[in-house]
Design an enzyme around this catalytic site. Structure first.
Site, PDB file in Angstrom:
ATOM      1  N   ASP A  45       0.884  -1.251   0.057  1.00 54.52           N
ATOM      2  CA  ASP A  45      -0.049   0.003  -0.008  1.00 54.52           C
ATOM      3  C   ASP A  45       0.738   1.411   0.043  1.00 54.52           C
ATOM      4  O   ASP A  45       0.346   2.245  -0.054  1.00 54.52           O
ATOM      5  CB  ASP A  45      -0.989  -0.036   1.200  1.00 54.52           C
ATOM      6  CG  ASP A  45      -0.251  -0.025   2.696  1.00 54.52           C
ATOM      7  OD1 ASP A  45       1.045  -0.070   2.758  1.00 54.52           O
ATOM      8  OD2 ASP A  45      -1.013  -0.010   3.645  1.00 54.52           O
ATOM      9  N   SER A  46       2.230   1.142   0.133  1.00 53.45           N
ATOM     10  CA  SER A  46       3.359   2.133  -0.224  1.00 53.45           C
ATOM     11  C   SER A  46       2.913   2.767  -1.513  1.00 53.45           C
ATOM     12  O   SER A  46       3.563   3.844  -1.748  1.00 53.45           O
ATOM     13  CB  SER A  46       4.528   1.749   0.068  1.00 53.45           C
ATOM     14  OG  SER A  46       4.930   0.660  -0.735  1.00 53.45           O
ATOM     15  N   ASP A  84      -0.934  -6.513  -0.500  1.00 52.33           N
ATOM     16  CA  ASP A  84      -0.931  -5.780   0.591  1.00 52.33           C
ATOM     17  C   ASP A  84      -2.275  -5.486   0.887  1.00 52.33           C
ATOM     18  O   ASP A  84      -3.137  -4.646   0.271  1.00 52.33           O
ATOM     19  CB  ASP A  84      -0.055  -4.525   0.881  1.00 52.33           C
ATOM     20  CG  ASP A  84       0.462  -4.072   2.021  1.00 52.33           C
ATOM     21  OD1 ASP A  84       0.136  -4.808   3.067  1.00 52.33           O
ATOM     22  OD2 ASP A  84       0.971  -3.068   2.098  1.00 52.33           O
ATOM     23  N   LYS A 114      -0.782  -9.683   2.823  1.00 48.30           N
ATOM     24  CA  LYS A 114      -0.025  -9.173   3.801  1.00 48.30           C
ATOM     25  C   LYS A 114      -1.332  -8.472   4.664  1.00 48.30           C
ATOM     26  O   LYS A 114      -1.848  -7.456   4.153  1.00 48.30           O
ATOM     27  CB  LYS A 114       1.122  -8.246   3.606  1.00 48.30           C
ATOM     28  CG  LYS A 114       1.669  -7.625   4.821  1.00 48.30           C
ATOM     29  CD  LYS A 114       3.065  -6.773   4.471  1.00 48.30           C
ATOM     30  CE  LYS A 114       2.958  -5.711   3.948  1.00 48.30           C
ATOM     31  NZ  LYS A 114       2.378  -4.614   4.780  1.00 48.30           N
ATOM     32  N   GLU A 116      -1.412  -6.155   8.416  1.00 53.14           N
ATOM     33  CA  GLU A 116      -0.914  -5.367   9.428  1.00 53.14           C
ATOM     34  C   GLU A 116      -1.463  -5.744  10.679  1.00 53.14           C
ATOM     35  O   GLU A 116      -2.712  -5.785  10.792  1.00 53.14           O
ATOM     36  CB  GLU A 116      -1.301  -3.679   9.062  1.00 53.14           C
ATOM     37  CG  GLU A 116       0.069  -3.225   8.061  1.00 53.14           C
ATOM     38  CD  GLU A 116      -0.037  -1.748   7.993  1.00 53.14           C
ATOM     39  OE1 GLU A 116      -0.490  -1.210   8.900  1.00 53.14           O
ATOM     40  OE2 GLU A 116       0.619  -1.294   6.808  1.00 53.14           O
ATOM     41  N   GLU A 183       8.796  -3.746  11.096  1.00 50.57           N
ATOM     42  CA  GLU A 183       9.102  -2.478  10.438  1.00 50.57           C
ATOM     43  C   GLU A 183       9.707  -1.553  11.666  1.00 50.57           C
ATOM     44  O   GLU A 183       8.899  -1.489  12.675  1.00 50.57           O
ATOM     45  CB  GLU A 183       7.911  -1.930   9.754  1.00 50.57           C
ATOM     46  CG  GLU A 183       8.205  -0.500   9.086  1.00 50.57           C
ATOM     47  CD  GLU A 183       7.350  -0.183   8.083  1.00 50.57           C
ATOM     48  OE1 GLU A 183       6.485  -0.764   7.807  1.00 50.57           O
ATOM     49  OE2 GLU A 183       7.243   0.841   7.590  1.00 50.57           O
TER      50      GLU A 183
HETATM   51  O1  KIV Z   1       3.564  -1.058   1.556  1.00 49.30           O
HETATM   52  C1  KIV Z   1       4.558  -1.479   1.487  1.00 49.30           C
HETATM   53  O2  KIV Z   1       5.315  -1.185   0.813  1.00 49.30           O
HETATM   54  C2  KIV Z   1       5.035  -2.111   2.988  1.00 49.30           C
HETATM   55  C3  KIV Z   1       6.646  -2.388   3.019  1.00 49.30           C
HETATM   56  C4  KIV Z   1       7.216  -1.108   3.509  1.00 49.30           C
HETATM   57  C5  KIV Z   1       6.706  -3.351   3.980  1.00 49.30           C
HETATM   58  O3  KIV Z   1       4.224  -2.505   3.801  1.00 49.30           O
END
Ligand code: KIV
Length: 284
Positions: A45-46, A84, A114, A116, A183
């Protein structure tokens, strides 16, 4: 490189092989990452900060990630594709989490998701894993909880908070996660978590003891010149490369240097003599 699976990723910890993970949000970069042998591609989600111009990951939607994940999947990388789960796409109820994680696989082409957090998220992880969807956990600094954490601050700086993170990691392992992103924690904290669990830890700003490392691709390539967190090593200066190329193109267009003969097409030879200059051919 043989296709990477969650099984192989888990084996890598047992064999003492470091895991390489990077983010990607599009097909061309996913292809390059796969060619170089990157083990895991995270469609993170970055993408919100890196590509979409948001200041945090909070505004990123499930549709956004699915869209970018599908682009990565179309490159058919040999790397494991992890999608994510964005803000609030899995916390409302177990049913919501199951439906949305399924979409990430069905429409996004992800092979794992993924998620969180820990605490009440652990039950959700357990249900998703039970449904046959592999889950990567994420503890330490969890950017989707940025307002609750009070900013992008290093986590696990005390024995108490480190022990809590170790407990969270153990709970996620128990719930069936195949690996955990850790992280922004001190290196000792990263070590303590890594040594406490059998599944791999993938660190970002978590020191060298983690079983693998992840960076955001556009950060490590140097697209954002003002983004300089301590943990980030820049492996390229892509912003300068882009700036120079765009400047050269602009100069050449303005000076009439581009396009030249090499980059222009020719008419069929027998046709070129039949041109009427600027006269409309229909009028002859
Ligand atoms: O969203 C992302 O890129 C992440 C990484 C920084 C682990 O969660």
């Amino acid at each position: 490189m043989a296709r990477k699976t969650t099984f192989r990723i888990r084996q890598m910890k047992k064999k003492g092989k470091k895991i390489v993970m990077l983010t990607a949000y599009d097909a061309p970069t996913a292809k390059i990452l796969s060619e170089v042998g990157v083990d895991i591609i995270l469609v993170g989600d970055s993408v919100g900060n890196s590509l979409l111009g948001y200041e945090s990951t909070i505004p990123v939607t499930l549709d956004d990630i699915v869209h970018h994940c599908a682009a990565v999947a179309r490159a058919k990388p040999k790397s494991l594709i992890v999608g994510d789960m964005p803000f609030m796409s899995y916390k409302v109820s177990v049913e919501q989490a199951l439906e949305n994680c399924a979409l990430m696989l069905q429409k996004g082409g992800a092979e794992a998701v993924k998620i969180e957090g820990a605490g009440r998220v652990v039950d959700i992880v357990s249900a998703v894993v039970d449904s046959g969807i592999p889950v990567m956990g994420h503890i330490g600094l969890t950017p989707q909880s940025i307002y609750e954490l009070g900013g992008y601050r290093v986590q696990g700086r005390t024995a108490e908070t480190t022990n809590k993170l170790v407990d969270d990691a153990l709970a996620l392992q128990e719930a069936g996660a195949f690996s955990i992103v850790v992280e922004l924690v001190p290196a000792e904290t990263g070590k303590a978590i890594t040594e406490a669990i059998d599944i791999p830890t993938i660190g970002i700003g978590a020191g060298s003891h983690c079983d693998g490392q992840v960076l955001v691709l556009w950060d490590m390539l140097g697209l954002f010149e003002d983004f300089k967190p301590k943990f980030l090593k820049k492996y390229a200066d892509i912003a300068s490369v882009i700036r120079e190329a765009v400047q050269e193109y602009s100069d050449e267009v303005r000076n009439g240097v581009f396009p030249d003969e090499e980059h222009s097409f020719e008419m069929l030879e027998e046709e070129s003599g039949r041109l009427y200059g600027r006269v409309n051919p229909k009028e002859k």
